[in-house]
Design a protein around this motif. Sequence first.
Motif, PDB file in Angstrom:
ATOM      1  N   VAL A 173     -22.059 -28.925  28.779  1.00 22.47           N
ATOM      2  CA  VAL A 173     -21.499 -27.576  28.812  1.00 22.47           C
ATOM      3  C   VAL A 173     -22.599 -26.531  28.673  1.00 22.47           C
ATOM      4  N   GLY A 174     -23.518 -26.717  27.710  1.00 20.51           N
ATOM      5  CA  GLY A 174     -24.583 -25.751  27.480  1.00 20.51           C
ATOM      6  C   GLY A 174     -25.399 -25.425  28.717  1.00 20.51           C
ATOM      7  N   PRO A 175     -25.870 -26.425  29.469  1.00 20.99           N
ATOM      8  CA  PRO A 175     -26.627 -26.128  30.683  1.00 20.99           C
ATOM      9  C   PRO A 175     -25.825 -25.333  31.712  1.00 20.99           C
ATOM     10  N   HIS A 176     -24.522 -25.602  31.814  1.00 20.38           N
ATOM     11  CA  HIS A 176     -23.689 -24.852  32.757  1.00 20.38           C
ATOM     12  C   HIS A 176     -23.559 -23.390  32.327  1.00 20.38           C
ATOM     13  N   LEU A 177     -23.369 -23.152  31.037  1.00 20.55           N
ATOM     14  CA  LEU A 177     -23.289 -21.778  30.545  1.00 20.55           C
ATOM     15  C   LEU A 177     -24.608 -21.050  30.755  1.00 20.55           C
ATOM     16  N   TYR A 178     -25.705 -21.759  30.571  1.00 17.23           N
ATOM     17  CA  TYR A 178     -27.036 -21.182  30.764  1.00 17.23           C
ATOM     18  C   TYR A 178     -27.249 -20.792  32.221  1.00 17.23           C
ATOM     19  N   ALA A 179     -26.760 -21.617  33.138  1.00 11.32           N
ATOM     20  CA  ALA A 179     -26.960 -21.357  34.570  1.00 11.32           C
ATOM     21  C   ALA A 179     -26.018 -20.300  35.113  1.00 11.32           C
ATOM     22  N   GLN A 180     -24.776 -20.244  34.599  1.00 14.19           N
ATOM     23  CA  GLN A 180     -23.746 -19.399  35.211  1.00 14.19           C
ATOM     24  C   GLN A 180     -23.192 -18.303  34.305  1.00 14.19           C
ATOM     25  N   GLY A 181     -23.641 -18.246  33.060  1.00 15.97           N
ATOM     26  CA  GLY A 181     -23.157 -17.198  32.165  1.00 15.97           C
ATOM     27  C   GLY A 181     -23.698 -15.836  32.563  1.00 15.97           C
ATOM     28  N   LEU A 182     -22.841 -14.832  32.545  1.00 16.63           N
ATOM     29  CA  LEU A 182     -23.230 -13.470  32.918  1.00 16.63           C
ATOM     30  C   LEU A 182     -22.760 -12.510  31.833  1.00 16.63           C
TER      31      LEU A 182
END
Length: 371
Positions: free
Chosen positions: A334-343
Amino acid sequence: MINLSRPNISEQAIESVARVLRSGQLVHGPESETFEQELAVYLGCREAILVSSGTAALHLALMALDIGSGDAVLVPDFTFPATANAVMAVGARPVLVDVSADTYNLDPQCLRQTIEGWRGAERLRAVMPVHEFGHPADMAAISGIAKEHGLYVVEDAACALGANLNGRKTGTFGDLACFSFHPRKTLTTGEGGLLTTDNPELARRTRRLRNHGMERTDSGMRFMEPSLNYRLTNFQAALGRAQLPSLDLWVNDRRELAALYVENLAAPAGEGLLTLPNADPGHSWQTFMVVLDGRFDRAEVIAKLKAVGIESNLGAQSMQEIGLYGDALDTCKVGPHLYAQGLALPLYERMTPDQIRQVSESLTAVLSGAD
């Protein structure tokens, strides 16, 4: 330009700082002592200790607990690197734990699995849950797991001054808690931080550690142990004191603005263009971060928003993806996805409803018009 954030510093606050500057009492002094007392009352804790930054608070918390070489500390994968950096600074090993997709906070189930599956050479000593962006972490579950395994709890409440969990202020659940007064925080002293605890011995040692390991004795100042200078200045404390009476009002303003974002972004969320953050009633909303669908390049979205006068940015980092904290075990998803797509979108208490609508409409247009 609609900025990502803006500090809320009144003329009265500026005059408070000027008064201290004119006094010549610049280092830790009466304003600092009074601010600590006021913060302890506000938070409902026994001890509040001012320090020079949120990172200093994290560092001193681990030092006060005698965590160091041969030890390991559990930290969420999705956070600002200061959380893991503090662990490294005392010579311990950060052990990364994945976060929940809706709250962005440490996932208690992952925490339990990580502890029970730990086979490292280091001894697990503590867990550092982060109240990410002001969203209260599940402290009942986290504290329960920590107690089962004999671990200290150090709350990273850097973004969460004013947040609460079932009416109890964040920063009052752990053995120690750490806050930041950086300019992007709702209350700011420029740089600055705070440690809180209900343990008088930890408070005494933390005060000593922030001041070169010194304690005042009947025979004068005595150096008790080697340490650092992590004091907050007297004029920074004056700046913080001037803002504290307005803090709850400002947090409430942010909650209302966040609710407007949720309302105005419901359509693109329903279309699967983005995911909205969880709106916990105790959230203090230091940051409002949406998660873009994987089809979008966040850098392109940021550039397009900037072209129409709106500042945006990533939310926080994935410690696993940064790659500075030991072997990449790829245990966090989850963390890597939030890092890549969090705005992160603009949010500060002086924003207007029209500005919220403008940001929401612009973001919707960017996402809807993307190839």
